[in-house]
Design a protein around this motif. Structure first.
Motif, mmCIF file in Angstrom:
data_model
loop_
_atom_site.group_PDB
_atom_site.id
_atom_site.type_symbol
_atom_site.label_atom_id
_atom_site.label_comp_id
_atom_site.label_asym_id
_atom_site.label_seq_id
_atom_site.Cartn_x
_atom_site.Cartn_y
_atom_site.Cartn_z
ATOM 1 N N ALA A 21 2.294 10.446 -3.843
ATOM 2 C CA ALA A 21 1.941 10.942 -2.508
ATOM 3 C C ALA A 21 3.205 11.215 -1.701
ATOM 4 O O ALA A 21 4.151 10.423 -1.734
ATOM 5 N N ASP A 77 1.081 12.928 3.076
ATOM 6 C CA ASP A 77 -0.092 12.291 2.461
ATOM 7 C C ASP A 77 -0.208 10.846 2.936
ATOM 8 O O ASP A 77 -1.302 10.360 3.228
ATOM 9 N N PRO A 85 -5.761 6.349 8.860
ATOM 10 C CA PRO A 85 -6.999 5.557 8.771
ATOM 11 C C PRO A 85 -6.758 4.067 8.967
ATOM 12 O O PRO A 85 -7.594 3.367 9.531
ATOM 13 N N MET A 117 2.311 1.722 -3.336
ATOM 14 C CA MET A 117 1.289 2.212 -4.268
ATOM 15 C C MET A 117 1.108 3.731 -4.098
ATOM 16 O O MET A 117 1.038 4.469 -5.081
ATOM 17 N N PHE A 118 1.068 4.187 -2.853
ATOM 18 C CA PHE A 118 0.926 5.624 -2.595
ATOM 19 C C PHE A 118 2.116 6.399 -3.165
ATOM 20 O O PHE A 118 1.943 7.472 -3.719
ATOM 21 N N THR A 142 3.965 5.507 -5.659
ATOM 22 C CA THR A 142 3.841 5.517 -7.120
ATOM 23 C C THR A 142 2.858 6.596 -7.573
ATOM 24 O O THR A 142 3.005 7.173 -8.639
ATOM 25 N N MET A 143 1.841 6.846 -6.741
ATOM 26 C CA MET A 143 0.844 7.864 -7.097
ATOM 27 C C MET A 143 1.394 9.272 -6.939
ATOM 28 O O MET A 143 0.743 10.243 -7.305
ATOM 29 N N TYR A 189 0.836 -1.200 0.000
ATOM 30 C CA TYR A 189 0.000 0.000 0.000
ATOM 31 C C TYR A 189 0.874 1.254 0.000
ATOM 32 O O TYR A 189 0.580 2.221 -0.708
ATOM 33 N N HIS A 238 -3.461 10.001 4.839
ATOM 34 C CA HIS A 238 -4.469 9.306 4.030
ATOM 35 C C HIS A 238 -4.326 7.791 4.032
ATOM 36 O O HIS A 238 -5.205 7.097 3.541
ATOM 37 N N LEU A 239 -3.210 7.281 4.545
ATOM 38 C CA LEU A 239 -3.050 5.825 4.570
ATOM 39 C C LEU A 239 -2.818 5.304 5.994
ATOM 40 O O LEU A 239 -3.636 4.539 6.518
#
Lengths: 245, 246
Positions: free
Chosen positions: B156, B160, B168, B150-151, B153-154, B147, B164-165
């Motif tokens: 973030a 962030d 939460p 992935m963030f 790569t986006m 995860y 956002h990860l």
């Protein structure tokens, strides 16, 4: 063209690949298959820059790059959807952290949801939908990256046969619609034969390219096609000698 | 709680109180040993202002203790997650802090902070601090690397990823810790009041004990129980509102 040359990686004295090279044509669907645990996922992680490489060069459109981090979108075996976000919010995540216009991308994402058959489920949480819908959403998110290359690491392995066939046609129509360069890992020979423009067989560790098949019948393909049956026999014969798939 | 569950709970409570009441009357138990529920309710009725005032004092200490402990536990858990070397160095101190009985700390806190509210707030927050920190840290650690990759790569950034990860992701762990913490927080506040305080349910219990007013003692215990239940339920309610996806 995406070109990977002489890639080498060693983990704890174990050679994962040694001088592994592969060329992927633009807008083609290239499938990589080989024995389990031969290092295919590590290969993708190196391509994405998540794992460092010992040696080797990556070229994208003739230009040397460190990794594909900003060029490719990576869809993994797990759908990696965030449980606290709705399907739509999950698909929009790459836009949230990217630079492209949010409102334009929202429209695109809605269209994508409709195209992929999950329109109407935008506000649903991942825990409330089926595995197939989650995969579709993960695929929508991968497309929302707006990247030229898409890496798919056994994206359909957790689906049942019916949903899998459903996804094959979706993948093919998406490739036709968006014209992306797709590199996919799979253990499923049938899946590879149905989807690939080119199919590369790799050996067990250290991973090396064994053979590349490029003459496939026109898509969409059916198994009763005699050419496909012959190709399957050839692929299976080539896989003999490597570990069980 | 569903209506069916509520009815079962009420039946169990009424059954328990009825047996208690009849036992006191049937065996003629002295009120200074075990008062009957009816006499405890009478105490409630005639001293509700006293009980309410002292309950509010203890409740304020606990709530401030929760706030105070969260101010420290959330950043510490995040710091320990982001810096594994810090986790390795600080973990022994965290565990050692739990090995020290709260009773042993109470007199020290009175010396340091006096008879006022501060010592009790510190005591309550010390009790809440450990479960919240440990559960939140475990929550952060349970976030899979895929995860985070992935963030990244986006595109973030670190903030962030945290907002956002990681946050939460760790929320269920945080609420588990918070629920454990608030349900035992009353212990900290009351022990602090026992050692030295002029107000609060602990102080009221000490006074009632000295006067052999066992019914008042039970009334104070009932107030503490209700307070613990209320805090636990409140934490559960907030958890449900925040973690909508479960």
């Amino acid at each position: 063209m995406l070109s990977i040359e002489n890639l080498s990686k060693t983990f704890d004295k174990m050679k994962v690949f040694e001088d592994f090279s592969i060329k992927i044509e633009n807008n083609s669907f290239h499938v990589l298959t080989g024995p389990s645990g031969c290092g295919k996922t590590t290969f993708f992680n190196i391509l994405m820059g998540n794992t460092s490489k010992d040696k080797g060069t990556i070229f994208w459109q003739g230009e040397k790059i460190d990794h594909l981090g900003s060029i490719a979108a990576f869809m993994q075996q797990k759908d990696l959807l965030l449980p606290w976000l709705s399907l739509f919010e999950n698909a929009m995540l790459p836009v949230r952290f990217g630079s492209s216009g949010y409102s334009t991308q929202r429209v695109k994402c809605r269209e994508l949801f409709n195209f992929m058959g999950i329109g109407g489920f935008e506000t649903f949480f991942p825990s409330r939908v089926s595995g197939g819908m989650k995969k579709r959403c993960a695929l929508a998110r991968t497309l929302m990256f707006n990247r030229d290359v898409i890496l798919l690491d056994e994206p359909l392995s957790s689906l049942d046969t019916l949903r899998r066939y459903d996804m094959y046609s979706l993948l093919l129509s998406l490739q036709q619609k968006f014209g992306k360069t797709i590199l996919m890992i799979t253990h499923d020979i049938d899946e590879a034969l149905l989807l690939a423009d080119r199919l590369t067989l790799v050996t067990n560790m250290p991973m090396k390219r064994k053979q590349t098949f490029s003459s496939f019948p026109q898509k969409p393909r059916i198994f009763s096609d005699s050419k496909l049956t012959r190709l399957k026999e050839e692929v299976l014969a080539n896989l003999e000698g490597t570990s069980a798939i | 709680m569903k209506t069916k569950d509520l009815i079962i709970t009420l039946i169990i409570c009424s059954g328990f109180l009825t047996i208690w009441e009849f036992s006191c009357r049937f065996f003629n138990i002295a009120p200074f040993i075990l008062p009957a529920p009816s006499s405890i309710i009478t105490v409630f009725f005639f001293n509700y202002d006293l009980l309410l005032f002292n309950s509010m004092v203890t409740f304020s200490e606990i709530v401030l203790g929760i706030v105070f402990s969260l101010i420290f536990s959330v950043p510490l858990a995040l710091f320990m997650y982001l810096c594994p070397a810090a986790e390795r160095s600080l973990s022994p101190f965290l565990i050692a802090s739990q090995a020290i009985p709260v009773f042993a700390l109470a007199p020290l806190l009175v010396i340091w902070f006096g008879y006022g509210i501060t010592g009790k707030v510190v005591m309550a927050s010390l009790i809440i601090f450990f479960p919240v920190t440990v559960n939140l840290l475990e929550g952060f650690k349970s976030c899979e690397t895929e995860y985070i990759n992935m963030f990244k790569t986006m595109g973030a950034g670190s903030m962030d990823i945290i907002l956002h990860l990681l946050w939460p992701w760790a929320l269920p762990g945080f609420f588990t810790g918070l629920k454990i913490g608030v349900s035992v927080a009353t212990i900290g506040a009351v022990i602090g009041e026992w050692v030295g305080a002029q107000k609060g349910l602990g102080a009221l219990m000490i006074q009632a004990n000295a006067r052999l007013e066992v019914d008042m003692l039970f009334a104070a215990i009932a107030c503490l129980t209700l307070m613990g239940l209320f805090l636990w339920k409140s934490a559960g309610f907030i958890e449900k509102k925040v973690i909508k996806w479960k």
